[in-house]
Scaffold this motif. Structure first.
Motif, PDB file in Angstrom:
ATOM      1  N   GLU A  36       1.473  -8.942   9.352  1.00  8.61           N
ATOM      2  CA  GLU A  36       2.037  -7.880  10.176  1.00  8.61           C
ATOM      3  C   GLU A  36       2.078  -6.610   9.345  1.00  8.61           C
ATOM      4  O   GLU A  36       2.996  -6.382   8.566  1.00  8.61           O
ATOM      5  CB  GLU A  36       3.446  -8.269  10.644  1.00  8.61           C
ATOM      6  CG  GLU A  36       4.077  -7.293  11.626  1.00  8.61           C
ATOM      7  CD  GLU A  36       3.387  -7.276  12.984  1.00  8.61           C
ATOM      8  OE1 GLU A  36       3.544  -6.288  13.709  1.00  8.61           O
ATOM      9  OE2 GLU A  36       2.695  -8.263  13.294  1.00  8.61           O
ATOM     10  N   LYS A  38       2.613  -2.819   8.522  1.00  9.16           N
ATOM     11  CA  LYS A  38       3.347  -1.628   8.914  1.00  9.16           C
ATOM     12  C   LYS A  38       3.236  -0.604   7.791  1.00  9.16           C
ATOM     13  O   LYS A  38       3.192  -0.960   6.615  1.00  9.16           O
ATOM     14  CB  LYS A  38       4.819  -1.945   9.179  1.00  9.16           C
ATOM     15  CG  LYS A  38       5.065  -2.859  10.386  1.00  9.16           C
ATOM     16  CD  LYS A  38       4.745  -2.169  11.692  1.00  9.16           C
ATOM     17  CE  LYS A  38       5.037  -3.065  12.877  1.00  9.16           C
ATOM     18  NZ  LYS A  38       4.690  -2.428  14.168  1.00  9.16           N
ATOM     19  N   ASN A  41       4.764  -0.795   4.095  1.00  6.10           N
ATOM     20  CA  ASN A  41       5.015  -2.175   3.687  1.00  6.10           C
ATOM     21  C   ASN A  41       4.122  -2.576   2.518  1.00  6.10           C
ATOM     22  O   ASN A  41       3.064  -1.982   2.285  1.00  6.10           O
ATOM     23  CB  ASN A  41       4.773  -3.141   4.839  1.00  6.10           C
ATOM     24  CG  ASN A  41       5.937  -3.173   5.819  1.00  6.10           C
ATOM     25  OD1 ASN A  41       6.884  -2.403   5.695  1.00  6.10           O
ATOM     26  ND2 ASN A  41       5.856  -4.057   6.800  1.00  6.10           N
ATOM     27  N   GLN A  42       4.546  -3.596   1.813  1.00  7.90           N
ATOM     28  CA  GLN A  42       3.739  -4.176   0.747  1.00  7.90           C
ATOM     29  C   GLN A  42       3.415  -5.629   1.093  1.00  7.90           C
ATOM     30  O   GLN A  42       4.252  -6.347   1.633  1.00  7.90           O
ATOM     31  CB  GLN A  42       4.469  -4.125  -0.593  1.00  7.90           C
ATOM     32  CG  GLN A  42       4.532  -2.744  -1.219  1.00  7.90           C
ATOM     33  CD  GLN A  42       5.074  -2.794  -2.636  1.00  7.90           C
ATOM     34  OE1 GLN A  42       5.965  -3.576  -2.950  1.00  7.90           O
ATOM     35  NE2 GLN A  42       4.525  -1.966  -3.501  1.00  7.90           N
ATOM     36  N   VAL A  43       2.195  -6.010   0.788  1.00  6.11           N
ATOM     37  CA  VAL A  43       1.762  -7.388   0.969  1.00  6.11           C
ATOM     38  C   VAL A  43       1.581  -8.004  -0.410  1.00  6.11           C
ATOM     39  O   VAL A  43       0.869  -7.448  -1.254  1.00  6.11           O
ATOM     40  CB  VAL A  43       0.434  -7.456   1.756  1.00  6.11           C
ATOM     41  CG1 VAL A  43      -0.049  -8.889   1.875  1.00  6.11           C
ATOM     42  CG2 VAL A  43       0.606  -6.837   3.137  1.00  6.11           C
ATOM     43  N   THR A  75      -0.184  -2.096  -1.050  1.00  3.32           N
ATOM     44  CA  THR A  75       0.654  -1.219  -0.234  1.00  3.32           C
ATOM     45  C   THR A  75      -0.114  -0.698   0.976  1.00  3.32           C
ATOM     46  O   THR A  75      -1.251  -0.244   0.842  1.00  3.32           O
ATOM     47  CB  THR A  75       1.160  -0.027  -1.069  1.00  3.32           C
ATOM     48  OG1 THR A  75       1.889  -0.513  -2.204  1.00  3.32           O
ATOM     49  CG2 THR A  75       2.076   0.860  -0.237  1.00  3.32           C
ATOM     50  N   ASP A 232      -1.366  -0.036  15.129  1.00  7.12           N
ATOM     51  CA  ASP A 232       0.081  -0.078  15.308  1.00  7.12           C
ATOM     52  C   ASP A 232       0.504   0.337  16.716  1.00  7.12           C
ATOM     53  O   ASP A 232       1.411  -0.265  17.290  1.00  7.12           O
ATOM     54  CB  ASP A 232       0.739   0.832  14.262  1.00  7.12           C
ATOM     55  CG  ASP A 232       2.223   0.558  14.119  1.00  7.12           C
ATOM     56  OD1 ASP A 232       2.599  -0.617  14.081  1.00  7.12           O
ATOM     57  OD2 ASP A 232       2.996   1.540  14.056  1.00  7.12           O
TER      58      ASP A 232
END
Length: 270
Positions: A36, A38, A41-43, A75, A232
């Motif tokens: 998900e 956004k 956000n960081q993965v 990021t 988004d």
């Protein structure tokens, strides 16, 4: 106009699906961290080190080794939008082919933005050539051979899961003498793959990074660059002060070199 009739989820998924085909450089990235996405956000991309190998003599082998965690964070730092007017959103959706054509053009433009960002990851390659003038097939071959050799020296298997992405002028020099063409495979062509060289897939892109002097041609595995993307929002609205309808969309994405040893760059100019 009945905005309630606008198929937001449908068009979001449609654009996301089309981006898979339009963003050529993105197609050859590690996409397993999609999740998900956004903006901001960081993965977390999990990674582990390589355990040491010792000689067993029959004696106690001692305490187990603690393997260093090599996880990195990607990021979601890019947010791109489109915003265009249509005569009537309801009418556009009901007219065969009109909405698809409008969204297709928006998707093509968005795909180019994504590819430009992924191409810029080339500056973080594990190794790169010096700035090199390439104006003959022999020079092009030498440059590509050096990159493939570097990946082999880094224990990267050259087994068909490696791609070399070239600017058109380098490909033009190589194609007649050295590249095994694969023009009959329409699926491969749709992904930008024009043939093979030394068991490496060859693709051509006008969107490779350029530092003002050199194009950064990339030789890489699919795991070298991680990429995350998400449409988004796609929304209709009525612009204030205008007698028209409009549609705007937001796409957020990010990319990161996570295995620099699996990415080699050829800095090439004419």
């Amino acid at each position: 106009m009945a905005y309630a009739n606008f198929k937001q989820t449908f068009w979001s998924k449609h654009i996301q699906h089309e981006l898979e085909k339009k963003a050529i450089l993105a197609e050859f990235c590690n996409r397993q961290f999609q999740g998900e996405a956004k903006f901001g956000n960081q993965v977390k991309i999990l990674g582990v080190g390589r355990p040491s190998i010792g000689n067993y003599t029959g004696a106690d082998i001692g305490t187990p080794e603690t393997v260093v965690d090599s996880s990195v964070f990607l990021t979601i730092d890019k947010a791109k939008y489109f915003n265009f007017m249509v005569d009537d959103v309801d009418k556009a959706q009901s007219t065969p082919g009109l909405m698809e054509a409008l969204m297709k053009e928006a998707t093509i433009a968005m795909g180019l933005e994504i590819d430009s960002h992924i191409a810029s990851m080339a500056v973080n390659a594990g190794a790169a050539s010096a700035s090199t003038q390439i104006n003959t097939a022999a020079l092009a071959k030498t440059a590509v051979d050096a990159g493939i050799l570097k990946l082999r020296e880094n224990d990267v298997p050259i087994d068909g899961d490696v791609v070399v992405e070239l600017p058109p002028f380098v490909y033009q020099l190589l194609k007649d003498k050295y590249i095994e063409l694969d023009t009959q495979n329409s699926e491969m062509m749709a992904k930008g793959i024009v043939g093979y060289y030394d068991n490496v897939r060859v693709r051509v892109s006008n969107n490779l990074y350029n530092d003002g002097t050199d194009y950064y041609a990339m030789i890489r595995t699919k795991n070298a660059i991680a990429y995350v993307n998400q449409i988004d929002k796609v929304e209709p609205y009525r612009p204030e002060g205008l007698f028209s309808d409009a549609i705007k969309g937001l796409n957020v994405f990010g990319a990161k070199v996570v295995r620099p040893k699996e990415l080699y760059v050829i800095k090439a100019h004419k």
